[in-house]
Enzyme design. Structure first.
Site, PDB file in Angstrom:
ATOM      1  N   HIS A 222       0.834  -1.184  -0.041  1.00  0.00           N
ATOM      2  CA  HIS A 222      -0.002   0.127  -0.064  1.00  0.00           C
ATOM      3  C   HIS A 222       0.967   1.256   0.104  1.00  0.00           C
ATOM      4  O   HIS A 222       0.614   2.260  -0.951  1.00  0.00           O
ATOM      5  CB  HIS A 222      -0.863   0.108   1.129  1.00  0.00           C
ATOM      6  CG  HIS A 222      -1.708   1.218   1.367  1.00  0.00           C
ATOM      7  ND1 HIS A 222      -2.954   1.296   1.066  1.00  0.00           N
ATOM      8  CD2 HIS A 222      -1.247   2.578   1.956  1.00  0.00           C
ATOM      9  CE1 HIS A 222      -3.512   2.554   1.153  1.00  0.00           C
ATOM     10  NE2 HIS A 222      -2.574   3.209   1.953  1.00  0.00           N
ATOM     11  N   GLU A 223       1.827   1.186   0.818  1.00  0.00           N
ATOM     12  CA  GLU A 223       2.559   2.488   1.146  1.00  0.00           C
ATOM     13  C   GLU A 223       3.461   2.723  -0.142  1.00  0.00           C
ATOM     14  O   GLU A 223       3.994   3.799  -0.608  1.00  0.00           O
ATOM     15  CB  GLU A 223       3.304   2.576   2.381  1.00  0.00           C
ATOM     16  CG  GLU A 223       2.573   2.632   3.707  1.00  0.00           C
ATOM     17  CD  GLU A 223       1.605   3.842   3.650  1.00  0.00           C
ATOM     18  OE1 GLU A 223       1.984   4.967   3.210  1.00  0.00           O
ATOM     19  OE2 GLU A 223       0.469   3.728   4.297  1.00  0.00           O
TER      20      GLU A 223
ATOM     21  N   HIS B 227       1.819   4.605  -2.707  1.00  0.00           N
ATOM     22  CA  HIS B 227       2.045   6.224  -2.640  1.00  0.00           C
ATOM     23  C   HIS B 227       3.392   6.677  -2.971  1.00  0.00           C
ATOM     24  O   HIS B 227       3.558   7.722  -4.022  1.00  0.00           O
ATOM     25  CB  HIS B 227       1.812   6.591  -1.097  1.00  0.00           C
ATOM     26  CG  HIS B 227       0.542   6.618  -0.567  1.00  0.00           C
ATOM     27  ND1 HIS B 227      -0.348   7.480  -0.971  1.00  0.00           N
ATOM     28  CD2 HIS B 227       0.183   6.113   0.458  1.00  0.00           C
ATOM     29  CE1 HIS B 227      -1.406   7.127  -0.306  1.00  0.00           C
ATOM     30  NE2 HIS B 227      -1.255   6.230   0.747  1.00  0.00           N
TER      31      HIS B 227
ATOM     32  N   HIS C 147       3.419   6.943  -6.858  1.00  0.00           N
ATOM     33  CA  HIS C 147       2.768   8.161  -7.186  1.00  0.00           C
ATOM     34  C   HIS C 147       3.703   9.266  -6.988  1.00  0.00           C
ATOM     35  O   HIS C 147       3.729  10.212  -8.129  1.00  0.00           O
ATOM     36  CB  HIS C 147       1.607   8.405  -6.352  1.00  0.00           C
ATOM     37  CG  HIS C 147       0.569   9.475  -6.604  1.00  0.00           C
ATOM     38  ND1 HIS C 147      -0.621   9.850  -6.113  1.00  0.00           N
ATOM     39  CD2 HIS C 147       0.318  10.100  -7.949  1.00  0.00           C
ATOM     40  CE1 HIS C 147      -1.445  10.645  -6.735  1.00  0.00           C
ATOM     41  NE2 HIS C 147      -0.703  10.757  -7.681  1.00  0.00           N
TER      42      HIS C 147
END
Length: 677
Positions: free
Chosen positions: A464-465, A468, A471
């Site tokens: 998940h992290e 980020h 991104h």
């Protein structure tokens, strides 16, 4: 001398990585003072320009200004969240009102606002490209919502509120960190921790030794409860850990957050009234994709009833298994037994197949390479802000350098709870900068001779992290204001949630899920059962999340009079949860109010709903990947170029339509979480 300050001076290290090895705490405040003075002078020159306002002499000038302050701030606040020593906390506390006043001096400058408003009014007559026009819209809207159009007396009152809030949110975080450390649970007998894996037991022993204690210390994560509750066989032990978790910042004394929280809520309500809106939630959602708090409430209510119904069904099964009523400290343990019975899965027994380094290299990194062509090489010659943080260089498919990725995996007393991503440098064509992104987790560090074995939740969090991080790495824009992950709060979780899909993907899992000692791959039948069990316990998971989201909305939907009338945090919480039907004592909110760092010290006030809001896009995108080749360069390139690469330079829902060919549909989310009738 300022010129010799390693915080203020532009770094000569690759990609502009701050020279953390040379930086000492006493360097930060002089660097901030110099950078703030420089930025004030730049803003004054723009605001007092006698020339007619244009895009170039106003908006572009603002984008050019503040480079020193941005660099100093990112360098410092990376450390303040991940390695907050006493010296760093003292500096941060002193800086909070100073930086708040500086932000207000910029956002509430009536001369600057008049110039931006003039350019905005003439926008249709200007030859602006799409990115320039969107940037102009963002400046005008942000300054308008911040209160730049208010009368002078109201602006002064607004600045005073903002300054006080900056102090209170820092106090909230400081209290929470201190009480979380104080409430770590010490056990003297290993038998009390029966059920923990050897690595977990050694981590508890190491945590005790690090504090000079004998025995085993169980430190607390940010959320309510603890991962260990799923396997600890001693019910009294589980109860002690849960009680410690739920009592954080509510015990009276120096670290109690109740009065701090109530003052934050009241001041946010007062500020909203000054801005002419009904509530803090209304002020926040006005500049999000949701648009209004009513839209948020409608979605939360739509999901709450079926989630609570599913949780009740799950609890009945757990009650039958236990032969007694189910308490909050029982749920994870009984649910793990139920999962094992239904799917022949023992999550704790799977940990040897999720060794951290292999998950990172052959899972997280390998999936990114397959999708986007990027590769990762560790740079031991580069030092981050703490010896436990590792630096990797990221390369494009053709070998060109893209940026740096920093991973800080392990928990420590100086690190705030939870997991997060931040940028030390964002990519901006205007500044000629390339990205440096950081991922922080709070995995317990085992003893020196033991491998780090992740739980399924921890492995999911790493994926998940890293979403980020991708991104932040891939966003390639011109202007710093919209660089990196500077997107709407209720959109920012979308890329990270999408990246979770690769953890159990059949083209990814077999490459990293190998036994730490034998190298044996996880059996296909086990992998199939993991996928089949993905919706297990979703009633609980969805309910605890929605409960926290509803608390956030209720606190921040209060008028000034309503906020002033609240005097008891626990009573308010209970009434709010009963209102939406999420008041089952066995399913407490994922975050209680006094430990809800996301909304009372982080950037998610009135915005914790963002996770489920973004998950609508996520679930729809996962279906798109399944329909368009899955783990492929073609699919990855489209997702990168049309969504991740846009940063905040384009309306996010417009970018989504460009990627998907239509708006997102909610049905995939409902199916995923078992919320269909």
């Amino acid at each position: 001398m300022v010129s010799e300050n390693p915080v203020l001076a532009p770094s000569t290290l690759p990609y502009g990585l701050p020279d953390y090895a040379a930086i000492r705490p006493e360097h930060y405040r002089p660097a901030f003072d110099a950078a703030l003075a420089s930025h004030r002078a730049e803003i004054e020159a723009i605001a007092s320009d006698a020339s007619a306002p244009t895009f170039e002499n106003t908006v572009l000038a603002l984008e050019t200004a503040g480079a020193d302050l941005d660099r100093v701030s990112r360098t410092f606040f990376t450390v303040a969240s991940a390695h907050a020593t006493d010296d760093i906390q003292t500096i941060e506390e002193a800086l909070a009102p100073v930086l708040s006043a500086h932000r207000d001096a910029l956002q509430l400058d009536e001369r600057l606002y008049a110039r931006i408003a003039a350019v905005h009014a003439a926008r249709d007559a200007l030859t602006l490209d799409a990115e320039e026009r969107y940037l102009l819209e963002r400046y005008f809207r942000e300054m308008t919502l911040a209160g730049a159009s208010l009368a002078p007396d109201d602006r002064a009152r607004l600045s005073a509120i903002n300054e006080r809030l900056s102090q209170l949110t820092h106090t909230f975080e400081k209290n929470l960190l201190a009480d979380t450390n104080d409430l770590a649970v010490l056990f003297t007998d290993a038998a009390e921790l029966r059920g923990l894996a050897p690595g977990e037991l050694s981590a508890a022993a190491q945590a005790a030794a690090d504090r000079g204690l004998e025995g085993y210390l169980v430190t607390l994560p940010l959320f309510t409860g603890h991962p260990y509750l799923a396997t600890l066989t001693d019910r009294t032990t589980r109860e002690r850990i849960m009680a410690a978790s739920r009592s954080r910042a509510t015990r009276g004394g120096a670290h109690d957050n109740r009065a701090v929280l109530l003052e934050i809520v009241r001041l946010r309500a007062d500020r909203a009234a000054l801005l002419g809106v009904a509530s803090h939630a209304a002020a926040v959602t006005a500049d999000q994709t949701a648009g209004t708090p009513e839209a948020v409430a409608a979605m939360l209510r739509r999901l709450a009833a079926p989630a609570a119904r599913n949780a009740a069904t799950e609890k009945a099964a757990l009650r039958e298994r236990a032969g007694r009523e189910v308490a909050a400290h029982d749920w994870a343990f009984l649910a793990e037994q139920e999962r094992a019975a239904r799917y022949d899965l023992d999550s704790a027994a799977l940990r040897p197949w999720f060794e951290a380094e292999r998950v990172l290299q052959d899972g997280v990194f390998a999936a990114a390479t397959a999708l986007y062509g990027v590769t990762f090489s560790e740079r031991p010659d580069l030092s981050a802000y703490h010896p436990g943080a590792r630096v990797f260089e990221v390369h494009e498919e053709d070998g060109a350098g893209l940026g740096l990725y920093v991973l800080d995996l392990y928990t420590r007393d100086t690190k705030r709870g939870g997991a997060w991503m931040n940028s030390i440098v964002t990519a901006s064509d205007l500044r000629g900068s390339d990205p440096i992104v950081v991922n922080n987790l709070n995995v317990a560090r085992p003893g020196d001779d033991d491998p780090t074995l992740l739980t399924l939740d921890e492995a999911t969090t790493l994926f998940h992290e890293f979403g980020h991080a991708l991104h932040g790495l891939f966003a390639r824009v011109r202007f710093p204001h919209v660089a990196g992950t500077a997107v709407f709060r209720d959109f920012v979780e979308f890329p990270s949630q999408v990246n979770e899909m690769w953890m159990l993907h059949p083209d990814v899992l077999p490459h990293y899920a190998r036994h730490v000692e034998t190298g044996e791959p996880l059996a296909d039948t086990v992998a199939d059962r993991l996928v089949a069990a993905a919706a297990f316990n979703q009633g609980f998971a969805t309910s605890e999340y929605l409960a926290a989201s509803w608390l956030d909305q209720r606190w921040h939907s209060l008028s000034p009079a309503e906020a002033a009338a609240v005097t008891d945090v626990a009573v308010f919480e209970a009434a709010a949860l009963a209102e939406i039907g999420l008041d089952d004592a066995a399913v407490p909110p994922r975050y209680s109010s006094t430990s809800f760092a996301h909304v009372f010290s982080g950037g998610y006030s009135a915005g914790y709903y963002s996770y489920i809001w973004s998950e609508v896009l996520d679930a729809d995108t996962v279906e798109w990947f399944h329909e368009n080749g899955g783990l492929s360069r073609t699919a990855g390139e489209r997702f990168r170029r049309r969504l991740l690469g846009m940063g905040g330079s384009k309306d996010p829902l417009e970018a989504y339509r460009d990627f998907r060919g239509r708006d997102a549909e909610i049905d995939p989310l409902l199916r995923r979480r078992g919320l269909t009738d």
